[in-house]
Motif scaffolding. Structure first.
Motif, short mmCIF file in Angstrom:
data_model
loop_
_atom_site.label_atom_id
_atom_site.label_comp_id
_atom_site.label_asym_id
_atom_site.label_seq_id
_atom_site.Cartn_x
_atom_site.Cartn_y
_atom_site.Cartn_z
N LEU A 69 0.84 -1.21 0.00
CA LEU A 69 0.00 0.00 0.00
C LEU A 69 0.87 1.26 0.00
CD1 LEU A 69 -2.89 -0.91 2.50
CD2 LEU A 69 -3.02 -0.72 0.02
N ARG A 70 1.98 1.17 0.76
CA ARG A 70 2.87 2.35 0.81
C ARG A 70 3.44 2.66 -0.57
NH1 ARG A 70 5.96 0.13 4.63
NH2 ARG A 70 4.57 -0.09 6.40
N ASP A 71 3.66 1.60 -1.38
CA ASP A 71 4.26 1.80 -2.70
C ASP A 71 3.24 2.17 -3.77
OD1 ASP A 71 6.63 1.16 -1.70
OD2 ASP A 71 6.67 -0.91 -2.43
N SER A 72 1.95 2.12 -3.44
CA SER A 72 0.99 2.38 -4.52
C SER A 72 0.29 3.72 -4.30
CB SER A 72 -0.03 1.25 -4.62
OG SER A 72 -0.84 1.26 -3.48
N SER A 73 -0.13 4.32 -5.42
CA SER A 73 -0.70 5.66 -5.30
C SER A 73 -2.23 5.64 -5.34
CB SER A 73 -0.17 6.52 -6.44
OG SER A 73 -0.46 5.84 -7.65
N ASP A 74 -2.82 4.46 -5.64
CA ASP A 74 -4.29 4.41 -5.68
C ASP A 74 -4.82 3.30 -4.77
OD1 ASP A 74 -3.87 2.03 -6.95
OD2 ASP A 74 -4.11 2.85 -8.96
N SER A 75 -6.13 3.07 -4.82
CA SER A 75 -6.75 2.09 -3.90
C SER A 75 -7.07 0.77 -4.60
CB SER A 75 -8.05 2.65 -3.34
OG SER A 75 -7.83 3.87 -2.74
N LEU B 20 -8.71 -3.80 7.89
CA LEU B 20 -8.35 -3.35 6.53
C LEU B 20 -8.42 -1.81 6.45
CD1 LEU B 20 -7.63 -4.93 4.01
CD2 LEU B 20 -10.02 -4.91 3.33
N ILE B 21 -9.43 -1.25 7.09
CA ILE B 21 -9.57 0.21 7.07
C ILE B 21 -8.41 0.86 7.82
CG2 ILE B 21 -11.00 2.09 8.04
CD1 ILE B 21 -13.46 0.45 7.11
N LYS B 22 -7.99 0.23 8.91
CA LYS B 22 -6.83 0.78 9.67
C LYS B 22 -5.60 0.85 8.76
CE LYS B 22 -7.39 -1.12 14.09
NZ LYS B 22 -6.86 -2.21 14.88
N LYS B 23 -5.37 -0.22 8.01
CA LYS B 23 -4.19 -0.25 7.12
C LYS B 23 -4.34 0.82 6.05
CE LYS B 23 -2.70 -3.83 9.23
NZ LYS B 23 -2.14 -3.50 10.51
N HIS B 24 -5.55 0.97 5.57
CA HIS B 24 -5.83 1.93 4.51
C HIS B 24 -5.55 3.36 5.01
CE1 HIS B 24 -7.76 3.87 1.23
NE2 HIS B 24 -8.83 4.24 1.90
N ALA C 217 -3.73 4.27 7.44
CA ALA C 217 -2.33 4.48 7.84
C ALA C 217 -1.46 4.95 6.68
CB ALA C 217 -1.76 3.19 8.42
N VAL C 218 -1.87 4.70 5.45
CA VAL C 218 -0.99 5.07 4.32
C VAL C 218 -1.54 6.21 3.45
CG1 VAL C 218 0.18 2.84 4.10
CG2 VAL C 218 -1.95 3.24 2.88
N HIS C 219 -2.66 6.77 3.84
CA HIS C 219 -3.20 7.95 3.15
C HIS C 219 -3.37 7.78 1.66
CE1 HIS C 219 -2.57 10.02 6.87
NE2 HIS C 219 -1.31 9.71 6.85
N THR C 220 -3.79 6.61 1.21
CA THR C 220 -4.15 6.54 -0.21
C THR C 220 -5.55 7.15 -0.33
OG1 THR C 220 -4.80 4.29 0.25
CG2 THR C 220 -2.79 4.57 -1.02
N GLU C 221 -6.00 7.32 -1.56
CA GLU C 221 -7.31 7.97 -1.72
C GLU C 221 -8.39 7.14 -1.00
OE1 GLU C 221 -9.10 6.57 -5.83
OE2 GLU C 221 -7.02 7.22 -6.09
#
Ligand SMILES: C[S@@+](CC[C@H](N)C(=O)[O-])C[C@H]1O[C@@H](n2cnc3c(N)ncnc32)[C@H](O)[C@@H]1O
Length: 330
Positions: free
Chosen positions: A38-44, A77-81, A83-87
């Protein structure tokens, strides 16, 4: 995306899919690998894919796990999401809201994907021990034995299989769907387990023997009440099994003594015919218990050899547990 990266993402998705459908403990999910990706990706996109491999998977939509399980999974899953500030991904929050509004229940579904593209689904209790029995949930040795059976279908094809202590029924259902036995006899001693077992057979599209609408190409399936302590040679002779299997039935000394007793009586049934092949799979929780089993087998004159260990490939059982399977000669 580079091919190796693609393969890594596929494996991650597969791991989430298999674990979620089988309602494995959330601790066992590869959360760290997900966070790194997730850290390496820019989208969801990855989160959307995970949602569709889990909560929105067609198997899950038809046979969902317990509401509590789905809710805890989505919260994680939402916590992980977050944590990385993707859209933001609305679908995730909508799915969580659905679980918050759904009614709780003590039963849930556990599903296992098969290499054929099909699946086995079990309705089970959410408690490991309930109604005084261990038979209302699937134990890891059942998955280990089912995996072995799928890799060795010839051991079951066109044969009559008797399973002792079937519990929720995972091993037998996988064998019925993947190995084409002629007949399959699920058995257990506990009335609640037998009731759940019948339900699971029907849930998986198999018919019980008395059903005249049964498909001709399906095995003849029976669910029998069979208590190892009371079953007589006469009763056991009626089954005429070519193969006898059992998973996770060596959990205490009393069970071991009872099991060896019934195996001895099964041997006595087949004086003039070929004795059945017997496979017993178990988790090695403590070496003394295994030792007691082999000692009891020795006293009963039953020879045994250990089957080669196979690596976990298909089903999500505890990777760090030591599993074993013995092939007995009655
Ligand atoms: C730990 S569970 C394993 C269930 C299943 N084989 C699995 O691995 O998921 C043990 C099963 O053995 C059954 N069992 C225990 N003692 C038994 C006996 N004396 N006769 C028949 N079944 C018995 C229990 O009812 C239970 O379903």
């Amino acid at each position: 995306m580079a091919p190796e990266e693609n393969a890594g993402t596929e494996l991650l998705l597969q791991s989430f899919e298999r674990r979620f459908l089988a309602a494995r403990t959330l601790r066992s999910f590869p959360w760290q690998s997900l966070e790194a990706k997730l850290r390496d990706s820019s989208d969801s996109e990855l989160l959307r894919d995970i949602l569709h491999k889990t909560v929105k998977h067609p198997v899950c939509v038809k046979h969902p796990p317990s509401v509590k399980y789905a809710r805890c999974f989505l919260s994680e899953l939402i916590k992980k999401h977050e944590a990385v500030h993707t859209e933001p991904l609305d679908e995730l929050y909508e799915a969580l809201v659905e679980t918050l509004m759904a009614k709780e229940c003590t039963l849930g579904h556990w599903s296992y994907l098969l290499p054929s593209g099909g699946s086995v689904t079990l309705s089970e209790s959410t408690a490991i021990i309930s109604h005084g029995t261990t038979g209302l949930v699937t134990w890891d040795a059942a998955l280990y034995l089912a995996e072995w059976a799928i890799e060795n279908p010839a051991a079951f094809t066109n044969r009559t299989v008797l399973e002792l202590g079937s519990g929720a029924g995972l091993t037998g259902l996988a064998i019925c769907k993947m190995c084409r036995p002629r007949a399959y006899i699920f058995s257990d001693c506990h009335s609640r387990v037998l009731e759940q077992l019948r339900g699971n057979v029907l849930l998986n599209g198999l018919s019980l023997e008395a059903d005249i609408t049964a498909k001709l190409d399906s095995p003849r399936v029976t669910v029998a009440q069979l208590d190892w302590d009371v079953a007589t040679v006469h009763q056991l002779s009626a089954f005429q099994p070519d193969v006898v299997i059992a998973a996770d039935v060596l959990y205490c000394p009393e069970a071991i003594v009872s099991l060896v007793g019934v195996l001895r009586r099964l041997a006595a049934c087949r004086e003039h015919q070929q004795a059945p092949e017997v496979y017993v799979a178990f988790t090695i929780r403590n070496p003394e218990t295994c030792q007691l089993f082999t000692t009891e087998l020795g006293w009963a004159g039953i020879r045994w050899e250990a089957e080669a260990h196979h690596d976990q490939k298909l089903f999500p059982y505890g990777e760090h547990l030591e599993m074993a399977m013995l092939n007995l000669t009655l």
